[in-house]
Motif scaffolding. Structure first.
Motif, PDB file in Angstrom:
ATOM      1  N   GLY A 150      -1.641   3.082  -2.298  1.00 11.15           N
ATOM      2  CA  GLY A 150      -2.153   4.329  -1.705  1.00 11.15           C
ATOM      3  C   GLY A 150      -1.955   5.496  -2.652  1.00 11.15           C
ATOM      4  O   GLY A 150      -2.883   6.250  -2.959  1.00 11.15           O
ATOM      5  N   SER A 163       8.674   5.741   2.291  1.00  9.09           N
ATOM      6  CA  SER A 163       8.574   7.164   1.905  1.00  9.09           C
ATOM      7  C   SER A 163       7.168   7.705   2.136  1.00  9.09           C
ATOM      8  O   SER A 163       6.983   8.895   2.322  1.00  9.09           O
ATOM      9  N   ASP A 164       6.179   6.846   2.130  1.00  2.84           N
ATOM     10  CA  ASP A 164       4.759   7.147   2.378  1.00  2.84           C
ATOM     11  C   ASP A 164       4.038   7.803   1.183  1.00  2.84           C
ATOM     12  O   ASP A 164       4.648   8.258   0.232  1.00  2.84           O
ATOM     13  N   ILE A 165       2.721   7.810   1.307  1.00  3.61           N
ATOM     14  CA  ILE A 165       1.858   8.098   0.167  1.00  3.61           C
ATOM     15  C   ILE A 165       2.068   9.495  -0.431  1.00  3.61           C
ATOM     16  O   ILE A 165       2.151   9.649  -1.652  1.00  3.61           O
ATOM     17  N   ASP A 224      -4.028   5.338  -5.747  1.00  6.76           N
ATOM     18  CA  ASP A 224      -5.401   5.787  -5.544  1.00  6.76           C
ATOM     19  C   ASP A 224      -5.509   7.314  -5.523  1.00  6.76           C
ATOM     20  O   ASP A 224      -6.398   7.889  -6.141  1.00  6.76           O
ATOM     21  N   ILE A 254       0.850  -1.200   0.000  1.00  7.28           N
ATOM     22  CA  ILE A 254       0.000   0.000   0.000  1.00  7.28           C
ATOM     23  C   ILE A 254       0.878   1.240   0.000  1.00  7.28           C
ATOM     24  O   ILE A 254       0.538   2.257  -0.575  1.00  7.28           O
ATOM     25  N   LYS A 255       2.039   1.107   0.649  1.00  5.58           N
ATOM     26  CA  LYS A 255       2.986   2.222   0.627  1.00  5.58           C
ATOM     27  C   LYS A 255       4.368   1.705   0.987  1.00  5.58           C
ATOM     28  O   LYS A 255       4.508   0.615   1.552  1.00  5.58           O
TER      29      LYS A 255
END
Lengths: 126, 882
Positions: free
Chosen positions: B227, B34-36, B230, B30-31
């Motif tokens: 993520g 580093s994050d979304i 989306d 989903i990630k």
């Protein structure tokens, strides 16, 4: 993951630091990491009452919204307005970015010390 | 719960620290750490990789493959060319979506249908019993190939590194290609789910998945999870099955036409027969059209529509939240979150994308179909009504290489109105005009290939009396085709027009010329209109048939706008009932010289499409057009067609040094008279039909479509100037044309010697025309052209044949005709090349040196200048008041 020993923690991942009878409240490093990028925060207003174990606001990441649970009962005497425009500070510096300050502190939730909280997080992570 | 499936890249994701989740039965990232937000921004700014190997890949092959797909999909599969992809929907009988999908045609005899991961089993359960009735088979090949989406402005550069510089696909959306990437077989689609104008979906064999992923990471791409996928698709306004398609929160199926994309995904071609859901979709389509025309009287087939939505107050929207209008519930948010973007500053081409990150609460909603753009609504955000608006879009993809966020409420700055009175403003206009005139005529080096400066004589004549007169005229059969004028006082212009026509016939070596059309674009429209009229002349009782097929140069390959369906061909071109697109095919170009038509491949196209009309000519033109070869071929094959050469750019080069279109077999030549030609800004049509020929009737139709078809009065001042220009051209063309071609070759050579990347074939001196094209780096064209303008060098920025459009332009288009007329020779162009290299490569200020170079060349050549002529010109000018 960072668990400063000078703080107390709730099981719902808020931290509390008592300063001259005022409870300074934020969210833990574990909480911000689980949330991911915080993109929005809803804060109470100064003067609002808080109840231990009840929500006082919420934080939203890209994917989801989570309630902020007050570890103490009392009344809000300050909010960190900087977070309204820059909620990502909760990710960048969770222990520096306090969220609210509560005075007239009454009831408190069961609070954990750093060691117990770390154990709690490890269990939750499974 | 059954065990989760894993893609070929599972271990790679885990090793990179990805957070893995269950997505449609697949364990997917989903990630990454580093994050979304960072992944979203990196996609918009550079390039991200998405593992899309979980998506269902179904291969359809066998004799009935098209018939089967026509029956189970909404799109017109018969119109899908080889190496093209199309978006489509798998409908049910009620016109609702079972799934949405992409159909790829990488191979002549097989189709690849890519469906949503979570729906693959459902789709197969729906399709398998149907395919059994057809002579074809459907195979789930999901596990055999991996799929990696490579998305973002740098994706093209990274992919071209792997392809060794070979074009990855044609630069158009939905183009496909099969090629080797560093020795690994890859099927590449110019498609994506991020809204990025540059992005690919790459299919490689499972064993090559990790290699491709790691190699692209090495080159600077970064992994992104579901993520970011989306938030990117949400910002781009792309539907996601289960949110914008499927069933609504009340469990009611959503009609396919709720999504405006249906307009493209659904076909009602006769070739599709009575496909699944057709009747319901036809009803929806009628309703959709009514709604688009703001007739909301019966919306029952499409009561709600998917629209973008943006919060105007603080908050975040989430899927499922209710939307209200004036207190009444009108639907739900279907997708929503806080989406980051880089703030932009400046306007238009000057727009600079800063590194300041801003976030906005945007989403998609499913609301009453009668809500209009810009309407405000309210969203129930966990008990609180928050104001929101329905914008046109959240993102625009039409200015590559970047996807541009469209932030609601942004307005362009307006010019402040002058507080001065009109006399002062009039005075100001004169001063500004003088300033501009001096700048362009004395200080600038003008290299726009579609421009020239007319001589003093031409300019003076343009301003003389006929400039304010009328002279409609028409040949009348009753008077043996004598031109009859409708206005008095026109004897002089009558004579002038006849003289111009006679001079132009000599110039072209042809039988007839029409000079009344006042632009090159109008010349083409006049011919297209005449051809259509000629085609329908024997049946006036039906709506006239449009033209088709037409063979022309694609706009991206240098074709004229004035020969495109989006340009002058617009109202005259048929729609092919099979492809449901304009009945235009394009000249194939040589792989090793994209500026040159591939004659052998063109012959195959002619065999296949038998075009009724062939249009040569380009606006980005380095090579002669193969008129003679194609004339010979169509004559040998007995293909009835009309060959036209739109010579707008090269009209002044007709002759021994370039091409003689009529000798080579063109029937019609059109053009504008002010690019390489010496005239004022006008157009013309020349033909080579003889009076006893059948097609002389087409010529008469052209005259008729000029007047009264295209113009009533035809701007007599410039008509007079044109005659002088033709005198000049016929008198000086041998020296002028030779000098232009020599200067172009010499300029190209000098630019190359200065280290610039000159396009074209070095073996012919890069160019056979007045044009020189220099590549300055992908997307850099506009900036460099603007820098050159500040340094008094005026050029066009230009997209080359492998670039996506004008904002992605990586080249400069230059022409030497105007400066040649002002006496520039090889040495001057060499000096100019040096100054331009200083400016382009070293960012030096060369403005004064350019002006110095230009100042030595302000006297016009190739025009009459003896004492008697000058005296008469001065006399005329003084009478006009100059």
């Amino acid at each position: 993951m960072n668990y400063p020993t000078d703080l107390k923690y709730s099981k719902s991942h808020e931290w509390v630091r008592m300063e001259d009878g005022v409870a300074v409240i934020g969210i833990s490093d574990f909480a911000q990491s689980e949330l991911g990028d915080v993109v929005f925060i809803n804060l109470p207003e100064v003067g609002d009452d808080t109840t231990a174990g009840e929500p006082f606001g919420d934080v939203e990441s890209v994917k989801a919204v989570s309630d902020l649970i007050s570890p103490v009962s009392g009344s809000v005497c300050a909010i960190n307005e900087e977070l309204l425009d820059a909620p990502e500070k909760l990710n960048e510096n969770p222990y520096g970015a306090w969220i609210i300050k509560v005075e007239n502190v009454g009831d408190q939730e069961e609070l954990l010390d750093a060691e117990a909280y770390e154990k709690h997080c490890a269990e939750e992570k499974g | 719960m059954s065990e989760l499936k894993r893609t070929q890249l599972y271990d790679t994701h885990v090793a990179a620290g990805a957070t893995m989740v269950d997505f449609g039965g697949w364990e997917m990232p989903i990630k990454y750490p580093s994050d979304i937000v960072a992944e979203h921004l990196y996609t918009r700014h550079f390039c991200s990789l998405f593992d899309v190997s979980h998506m269902g890949r179904l291969l359809v092959e066998g004799p009935d493959r098209v018939k089967f797909l026509q029956h189970v999909l909404t799109s017109n599969v018969a119109g899908l060319d080889l190496n093209k992809a199309q978006y489509c929907i798998i409908p049910d009988e009620n016109g609702c979506a079972i799934d949405d999908a992409y159909l790829y045609r990488f191979e002549e005899e097989r189709f690849l249908l890519v469906v949503n991961a979570a729906n693959t089993d459902k789709d197969l359960a729906h399709l398998m019993p149907i395919v059994e009735k057809y002579d074809c088979k459907l195979t789930n090949i999901t596990a055999d190939w991996a799929a990696i989406a490579v998305q973002g402005p740098k994706s093209k550069e990274l992919m071209m590194t792997l392809s060794g510089g070979e074009a990855v696909t044609e630069p158009m959306k939905n183009a496909l290609n099969t090629l080797e990437l560093e020795g690994h077989l890859a099927r590449v689609a110019k498609t994506g789910y991020t809204g990025e104008p540059l992005g690919y979906e790459v299919y490689v064999r499972s064993a090559d998945a990790k290699w491709l992923w790691d190699r692209l990471c090495e080159l600077g791409a970064k992994p992104a999870g579901l993520g970011a996928r989306d938030t990117l698709r949400l910002e781009a306004g792309m539907p996601l099955y289960g949110h914008e398609m499927g069933v609504d929160p009340d469990g009611v199926p959503m009609p396919i036409f709720s999504v405006s994309l249906a307009k493209f995904a659904v076909s009602f071609s006769d070739l599709k027969g009575d496909y699944i859901g057709r009747k319901a979709l036809e009803k929806q389509s009628e309703t959709f059209k009514r709604i688009q025309n703001r007739d909301f009287s019966d919306m029952s087939a499409v009561p709600k529509s998917i629209r973008p939505i943006a919060l105007l107050e603080r908050g975040v929207m989430r899927a499922g939240m209710e939307v209200f209008r004036n207190g009444e519930k009108i639907g739900w948010v279907t997708s929503g979150t806080m989406v980051p973007y880089y703030k932009a500053e400046g306007e238009g081409l000057e727009t600079v994308i800063t590194d300041e990150v801003v976030k906005r609460a945007i989403g998609t909603c499913y609301i009453a179909s009668d809500v209009l753009e810009d309407d405000t609504v309210e969203v129930d955000v966990r008990g609180k009504r928050v104001k929101a608006v329905i914008p046109a879009r959240h993102l625009d993809t039409m200015a590559p290489p970047f996807a541009r966020p469209i932030v609601y409420g942004v307005e362009l700055s307006k010019r402040a109105e002058s507080s001065e009175g009109r006399p002062a403003r009039a005075l100001e206009l004169l001063k500004r005009a003088e300033e501009n005139h001096i700048w362009r005529q004395k200080k600038c080096v003008n290299l726009i290939p579609s421009e020239n400066t007319p001589s003093h004589a031409v300019q003076t004549l343009c301003a003389s009396d006929p400039c304010c007169r009328y002279a409609e005229h028409k040949k009348v059969k009753s008077f043996y085709d004598k031109d009859i004028f409708y206005y008095q006082g026109t004897g002089f212009i009558d004579e002038v027009e006849q003289l111009a026509v006679e001079e132009l016939k000599k110039y072209f070596g042809c039988t007839e010329v029409e000079t009344r059309v006042i632009s090159g674009q109008m010349s083409n429209m006049c011919v297209f209109s005449a051809l259509m009229d000629w085609k329908n002349r024997l049946d006036r009782k039906h709506t006239p048939q449009r033209l088709g097929y037409v063979l022309n140069n694609h706009i991206i390959k240098g074709g004229h706008l004035s020969a495109q369906p989006m340009g002058a061909l617009h109202d005259y071109i048929a729609v092919d009932p099979v492809t449901e697109r304009s009945a235009v095919v394009n000249f194939p170009v040589c792989k090793d010289d994209i500026f040159r038509i591939d004659v052998e491949e063109t012959k195959k196209v002619i065999d296949e499409y038998r075009p009724e009309f062939i249009i040569f000519g380009k606006s980005m033109v380095l090579r002669k057009e193969p008129v003679a070869e194609i004339r010979k071929y169509v004559d040998e094959q007995g293909i009835p067609t009309t060959i036209m050469y739109d010579m707008a750019h090269v009209l002044g080069l007709v002759g021994d040094y370039f091409q003689k279109p009529f000798e080579e077999g063109a029937e019609i030549v059109t053009g504008s008279t002010h690019k390489t030609f010496f005239g004022p800004q006008r157009g013309l049509v020349a033909v080579n039909y003889k009076e006893d020929e059948l097609k002389y009737g087409l010529w008469e139709t052209i005259e008729n479509r000029a007047f009264p078809g295209s113009v009533s009065n035809h701007h007599l001042g410039t008509q007079l100037g044109l005659l002088m220009a033709v005198y000049e051209m016929n008198h000086f063309k041998d020296q002028y044309q030779k000098a232009v071609i020599e200067n172009a070759k010499s300029f190209a050579k000098s630019l190359k010697a200065q280290g610039l990347n000159v396009c074209g074939d070095p073996s012919i001196g890069y160019t056979e025309t007045h044009q020189v094209i220099v590549s300055v780096g992908y997307g850099e064209g506009a900036e460099i052209a603007s820098r050159l303008e500040k340094n008094n060098v005026i050029v066009n920025y230009q997209a080359t044949p492998d670039e996506e459009g004008f904002t992605a332009s990586g080249a400069l288009r230059m022409g030497v005709s105007e400066m040649t007329r002002f006496g520039f020779g090889a040495e001057d162009f060499d000096k100019l090349a040096q100054l331009m290299a200083d400016c382009i490569l070293r960012n030096k200020d060369v403005s004064e040196d350019v002006t110095k170079l230009r100042a030595a060349h302000t006297e016009m050549r190739y025009c009459f200048d003896d004492a008697q002529f000058d005296a008469a010109l001065n006399e005329l000018a003084s009478k006009i008041g100059f």
